[in-house]
Enzyme design. Structure first.
Site, PDB file in Angstrom:
ATOM      1  N   GLY A   1       2.688  -0.963   4.293  1.00 30.96           N
ATOM      2  CA  GLY A   1       2.918   0.411   3.991  1.00 30.96           C
ATOM      3  C   GLY A   1       4.045   0.891   3.770  1.00 30.96           C
ATOM      4  N   GLY A   2       4.783   1.519   4.677  1.00 32.44           N
ATOM      5  CA  GLY A   2       6.103   1.891   4.509  1.00 32.44           C
ATOM      6  C   GLY A   2       7.069   0.817   3.907  1.00 32.44           C
TER       7      GLY A   2
ATOM      8  N   GLY B   1       2.286   2.637  10.512  1.00 33.14           N
ATOM      9  CA  GLY B   1       3.038   3.874  10.415  1.00 33.14           C
ATOM     10  C   GLY B   1       3.784   4.055  11.624  1.00 33.14           C
TER      11      GLY B   1
ATOM     12  N   ASN C   1       0.956  -1.082   0.005  1.00 31.82           N
ATOM     13  CA  ASN C   1      -0.076  -0.014  -0.015  1.00 31.82           C
ATOM     14  C   ASN C   1       0.832   1.230  -0.050  1.00 31.82           C
ATOM     15  OD1 ASN C   1      -1.819   1.940   0.508  1.00 31.82           O
ATOM     16  ND2 ASN C   1      -2.463   1.321   2.375  1.00 31.82           N
ATOM     17  N   TRP C   2       1.080   1.783  -1.089  1.00 32.92           N
ATOM     18  CA  TRP C   2       2.274   3.222  -1.320  1.00 32.92           C
ATOM     19  C   TRP C   2       1.255   4.192  -0.676  1.00 32.92           C
ATOM     20  CZ3 TRP C   2       3.993   2.109  -7.014  1.00 32.92           C
ATOM     21  CH2 TRP C   2       4.906   1.121  -7.017  1.00 32.92           C
ATOM     22  N   LYS C   3       0.274   4.215  -0.393  1.00 36.32           N
ATOM     23  CA  LYS C   3      -0.573   5.533   0.298  1.00 36.32           C
ATOM     24  C   LYS C   3      -0.469   6.628  -0.681  1.00 36.32           C
ATOM     25  CE  LYS C   3      -0.170   3.343   4.592  1.00 36.32           C
ATOM     26  NZ  LYS C   3      -0.036   3.557   6.187  1.00 36.32           N
TER      27      LYS C   3
ATOM     28  N   GLU D   1      -5.607  -4.535  10.804  1.00 29.21           N
ATOM     29  CA  GLU D   1      -4.685  -3.389  10.830  1.00 29.21           C
ATOM     30  C   GLU D   1      -4.859  -2.516  12.069  1.00 29.21           C
ATOM     31  OE1 GLU D   1      -2.732  -2.213   6.767  1.00 29.21           O
ATOM     32  OE2 GLU D   1      -4.435  -1.178   6.906  1.00 29.21           O
TER      33      GLU D   1
ATOM     34  N   SER E   1       3.240  -1.815  10.184  1.00 31.23           N
ATOM     35  CA  SER E   1       4.403  -1.700  10.540  1.00 31.23           C
ATOM     36  C   SER E   1       4.985  -3.236  10.272  1.00 31.23           C
ATOM     37  CB  SER E   1       4.900  -1.358  11.832  1.00 31.23           C
ATOM     38  OG  SER E   1       4.697  -0.047  12.018  1.00 31.23           O
TER      39      SER E   1
ATOM     40  N   HIS F   1     -10.005   1.405   4.739  1.00 30.65           N
ATOM     41  CA  HIS F   1      -8.594   1.677   5.636  1.00 30.65           C
ATOM     42  C   HIS F   1      -8.781   2.796   6.704  1.00 30.65           C
ATOM     43  CE1 HIS F   1      -4.489   2.821   6.261  1.00 30.65           C
ATOM     44  NE2 HIS F   1      -4.101   1.799   5.757  1.00 30.65           N
TER      45      HIS F   1
ATOM     46  N   GLU G   1      -7.026   5.299   7.567  1.00 29.94           N
ATOM     47  CA  GLU G   1      -6.835   6.562   7.352  1.00 29.94           C
ATOM     48  C   GLU G   1      -8.030   7.110   6.529  1.00 29.94           C
ATOM     49  OE1 GLU G   1      -3.177   5.875   5.139  1.00 29.94           O
ATOM     50  OE2 GLU G   1      -2.084   5.331   7.249  1.00 29.94           O
TER      51      GLU G   1
END
Ligand code: PGA
Length: 255
Positions: free
Chosen positions: A236-237, A177, A13-15, A171, A215, A99, A101
């Site tokens: 993600g990251g 993150g 997930n590159w956001k 999640e 994470s 998600h 966010e």
């Protein structure tokens, strides 16, 4: 307990990252390894929305996930919206829904999420439905209740047959993150509870892929992959670096 004959999933997930030239380079790095990596694990990438159609049209076959869809189902006079049907026409086959966010910053409540689920299914997209508790909810001992309620919101709009188009991503919000990962045993506890909860909606609960997100890194992926009810990762990251994303894929690979 999961169906061990099934391949795990690793989804990047590159956001809202990175800029296009860097995104192209990152995509190329994953694409170049895709044929080999995908033998042991399902892989997919969720790039930012402006790149989604572009990447979905590239040769090499990396499946593309939209990070969200509109509550509007079709085409029409809805300036700024991106519907499931439109995405599907560009070659996108998957979508993240719910998600944290989007729930937190973009007012995605249960009603909107249910509409998005219906729209995704109508356009034949597979849904990756995200659930997870906040730190306050975990500390109050409410993690399982909160997550099972979120699954119930999803289940309320699905027919028996729809479950084959659903992946669930657990999640915990406090792990996204932040560098804090749920311990494998805490994650496994929630995944097992989700799996048990799913048996009231479908006879296929063992076949539904349950991904952990929050994470996930090369350093913790092996332990998470060893858990009986963790069928993959939503990353993600660490998915923004090809080498670390590929290490995570190796950790979840069954070959
Ligand atoms: P993270 O993000 O791996 O950077 O914690 C996961 C996610 O939000 O999907």
């Amino acid at each position: 307990m999961k169906n061990v004959a099934q391949k795990n999933w690793v989804i990047g997930n590159w956001k809202l990252n990175p800029l296009f030239a860097d995104a192209q380079q990152l995509f190329q790095q994953i694409s170049a390894e895709y044929a080999t990596l995908s033998q042991g694990c399902h892989i997919a990438i969720a790039p930012p929305m402006p790149y989604v159609g572009y990447f979905a049209q590239q040769k090499g076959g990396v499946p593309i996930v939209a990070q969200d869809i509109s509550t509007v189902a079709e085409l029409g006079a809805f300036t700024g919206e991106t519907s499931a049907k439109l995405l599907q026409s560009t070659g996108v086959n998957y979508v993240l829904i719910g998600h944290s966010e989007r729930r937190e910053h973009f007012a995605d409540d249960d009603v909107r999420l249910q509409q998005k689920v219906k729209n995704a299914l109508a356009a034949d997209l597979t849904i990756i439905y995200c659930v997870g508790e906040s730190l306050a909810q975990r500390e109050a001992g409410q993690a399982l209740t909160v997550v099972l309620e979120q699954v119930a919101v999803l289940a309320a709009v699905l027919t028996k047959d729809d479950w084959s188009k659903v992946i669930i991503a657990y999640e915990p919000i406090w792990a996204i993150g932040t560098g804090k990962t749920a311990s494998p045993s805490d994650a496994q506890e929630v995944h097992a509870a989700i799996r048990a909860g799913l048996t009231q909606y479908t006879t296929q609960a063992a076949e539904i892929s349950l991904l952990y997100g929050g994470s996930v890194k090369a350093e913790n992926a092996v332990e998470l992959a060893a858990c009986a009810d963790i069928d993959g990762a939503l990353v993600g990251g660490a998915s923004l670096d090809a080498a670390s994303f590929i290490s995570i894929i190796h950790a979840f690979s069954q070959q």
